[in-house]
Scaffold this motif. Structure first.
Motif, PDB file in Angstrom:
ATOM      1  N   ARG A 117      44.102  97.266 -17.906  1.00 13.28           N
ATOM      2  CA  ARG A 117      44.487  96.075 -18.687  1.00 13.28           C
ATOM      3  C   ARG A 117      45.656  95.319 -18.029  1.00 13.28           C
ATOM      4  O   ARG A 117      46.601  94.867 -18.703  1.00 13.28           O
ATOM      5  CB  ARG A 117      44.818  96.515 -20.115  1.00 13.28           C
ATOM      6  N   GLU A 120      46.153  91.436 -19.024  1.00 11.79           N
ATOM      7  CA  GLU A 120      46.545  91.316 -20.436  1.00 11.79           C
ATOM      8  C   GLU A 120      47.996  91.785 -20.642  1.00 11.79           C
ATOM      9  O   GLU A 120      48.799  91.105 -21.302  1.00 11.79           O
ATOM     10  CB  GLU A 120      45.574  92.193 -21.250  1.00 11.79           C
ATOM     11  N   LEU A 121      48.340  92.930 -20.029  1.00 13.17           N
ATOM     12  CA  LEU A 121      49.680  93.476 -20.268  1.00 13.17           C
ATOM     13  C   LEU A 121      50.746  92.748 -19.448  1.00 13.17           C
ATOM     14  O   LEU A 121      51.890  92.613 -19.903  1.00 13.17           O
ATOM     15  CB  LEU A 121      49.683  94.981 -19.994  1.00 13.17           C
ATOM     16  N   ASN A 123      50.598  89.598 -18.962  1.00 19.01           N
ATOM     17  CA  ASN A 123      50.807  88.392 -19.783  1.00 19.01           C
ATOM     18  C   ASN A 123      51.699  88.699 -20.981  1.00 19.01           C
ATOM     19  O   ASN A 123      52.519  87.876 -21.394  1.00 19.01           O
ATOM     20  CB  ASN A 123      49.465  87.830 -20.270  1.00 19.01           C
ATOM     21  N   LEU A 124      51.542  89.894 -21.516  1.00 20.79           N
ATOM     22  CA  LEU A 124      52.372  90.297 -22.661  1.00 20.79           C
ATOM     23  C   LEU A 124      53.853  90.354 -22.256  1.00 20.79           C
ATOM     24  O   LEU A 124      54.736  89.846 -22.953  1.00 20.79           O
ATOM     25  CB  LEU A 124      51.891  91.665 -23.169  1.00 20.79           C
ATOM     26  N   GLY A 129      56.688  89.826 -24.979  1.00 19.27           N
ATOM     27  CA  GLY A 129      56.148  90.733 -26.002  1.00 19.27           C
ATOM     28  C   GLY A 129      56.464  92.202 -25.764  1.00 19.27           C
ATOM     29  O   GLY A 129      56.027  93.058 -26.529  1.00 19.27           O
ATOM     30  N   TRP A 130      57.230  92.520 -24.702  1.00 19.19           N
ATOM     31  CA  TRP A 130      57.559  93.931 -24.416  1.00 19.19           C
ATOM     32  C   TRP A 130      58.901  94.238 -25.060  1.00 19.19           C
ATOM     33  O   TRP A 130      59.954  94.121 -24.443  1.00 19.19           O
ATOM     34  CB  TRP A 130      57.598  94.136 -22.908  1.00 19.19           C
ATOM     35  N   ILE A 134      55.480 100.898 -24.932  1.00 23.78           N
ATOM     36  CA  ILE A 134      54.152 100.588 -25.476  1.00 23.78           C
ATOM     37  C   ILE A 134      53.437 101.855 -25.972  1.00 23.78           C
ATOM     38  O   ILE A 134      53.668 102.951 -25.481  1.00 23.78           O
ATOM     39  CB  ILE A 134      53.250  99.850 -24.458  1.00 23.78           C
ATOM     40  N   HIS A 138      48.004  99.749 -26.544  1.00 24.41           N
ATOM     41  CA  HIS A 138      47.969  99.081 -25.238  1.00 24.41           C
ATOM     42  C   HIS A 138      47.565 100.009 -24.091  1.00 24.41           C
ATOM     43  O   HIS A 138      47.659  99.625 -22.931  1.00 24.41           O
ATOM     44  CB  HIS A 138      49.332  98.447 -24.942  1.00 24.41           C
ATOM     45  N   ASP A 278      40.574  89.315 -24.415  1.00 24.27           N
ATOM     46  CA  ASP A 278      41.589  90.085 -23.682  1.00 24.27           C
ATOM     47  C   ASP A 278      40.977  91.153 -22.787  1.00 24.27           C
ATOM     48  O   ASP A 278      41.617  91.608 -21.844  1.00 24.27           O
ATOM     49  CB  ASP A 278      42.527  90.774 -24.688  1.00 24.27           C
TER      50      ASP A 278
END
Ligand code: DGY
Length: 325
Positions: A117, A120-121, A123-124, A129-130, A134, A138, A278
């Motif tokens: 991922r 997606e991660l 982008n997080l 968003g971190w 996690i 995730h 995603d």
């Protein structure tokens, strides 16, 4: 009078000079509406074409009565009507071998990016968003030790099997026209029918050419054979897959994710449902797109073209029936 060569792909200065030393050369820099008009205007006097990424239909090539050769800067030849070219004795060449390893690298990049991922991660993180360490929501899936399923065991399939077997300790299943004992020996790979591969592989990777036989091969029935843990990778051609069925399989959770470098229609529409998901990693047909490999492909295409216009049999002739030799 010099022969007329029409390029619809930009070449390095060195390759351009090699062609200009012998031929009248027209370069069409962009294949937009204006570029396509330029191409139509150049065809009546063209002796050879060199480029990639557009469909050269017979109706277009009928405008080129003097055409002797098309040097495609690609390994895939699904943009050409080979029977038509052969009948007209127009030589078609491609660029195999030089892109094998790079395209297999792309396949593995998609396997890793989708399973772990990565996009997606990343982008997080970028979106702030971190906030804490996690958790399972995730987590991704392992790649090492999982079963790699390869549909189409040509050169690129073999290079993928090599990476999977030696690099990631993956058992390899494959399906192709016929079994390949040497591949089985080198990579401990097992030949099986398509259904068995779809049912048993964790990663289902397409590396087969687009032909009348393979168009739409991976359809709703094929996705129904896969498992909710399956990850689907396409570095072949978009039209080998029924994209509507793929979207449905991703939406319904029939498969876990997809890494896609090729699409039914390219460039992919910005409003494709695939881009809303995603669990999809989509790249813009970058299989062979590195500086080194694209230059090697261009050089290979130029050499094929030079041979064809010199009346010699080009090394990478696709339509042997077009050869008068
Ligand atoms: C190839 O060489 O066929 C690549 O997919 C680029 O079109």
């Amino acid at each position: 009078m010099k022969k007329h060569v029409v390029l619809y792909k930009k070449l390095s200065a060195q390759l351009m000079e090699r062609l200009q030393a012998q031929f009248q050369v027209t370069l069409i820099e962009r294949l937009d509406a204006q570029g396509l008009r330029q191409l139509r205007d150049a065809l009546p006097s063209a002796h050879a074409l060199l480029g990639a990424s557009i469909k050269l239909d017979p109706s277009l090539l009928d405008l080129a009565p003097n055409l002797e050769a098309i040097a495609s800067v690609s390994v895939g030849v699904d943009n050409y009507d080979i029977d038509y070219l052969t009948q007209r004795r127009i030589l078609l060449t491609n660029t195999p071998n030089v892109l094998t390893e790079t395209t297999a690298d792309t396949g593995f990049a998609l396997i890793l990016a989708t399973a772990r991922r990565v996009v997606e991660l990343a982008n997080l993180v970028r979106a702030g968003g971190w906030q804490q360490s996690i958790g399972p929501r995730h987590f991704g899936s392992d790649v090492h030790g999982k079963t790699l399923g390869i549909v189409g065991m040509g050169r690129i399939g073999e290079a993928l099997a090599q990476r999977g077997h030696f690099g990631f300790g993956m058992p390899v299943l494959y399906h192709s026209h016929s079994p390949k004992p040497a591949v089985e020996q080198r990579f401990n790979a097992r030949y099986c029918d398509l259904d068995t591969l779809l049912q048993q592989a964790d990663f289902i990777c397409l590396t087969l050419p687009l032909t009348a036989e393979t168009e739409g091969l991976i359809n709703a029935r094929a996705f129904a054979q896969m498992r909710p843990e399956s990850i689907f990778i396409n570095i072949a051609r978009g039209k080998v897959v029924d994209e509507t069925a793929l979207i449905e399989a991703l939406r319904s959770g029939q498969i876990r994710g997809a890494g896609l470098d090729v699409f039914e229609r390219e460039p992919l529409d910005a409003d494709s449902p695939l881009l809303q998901m995603d669990n999809v990693v989509a790249t813009p047909h970058i299989g062979s797109a590195t500086h080194e490999t694209r230059e090697a492909m261009a050089r290979c295409a130029v050499e094929n073209l030079l041979a064809a216009l010199a009346g010699e049999r080009p090394k990478n002739l696709v339509n042997a029936g077009g050869w008068k030799g």
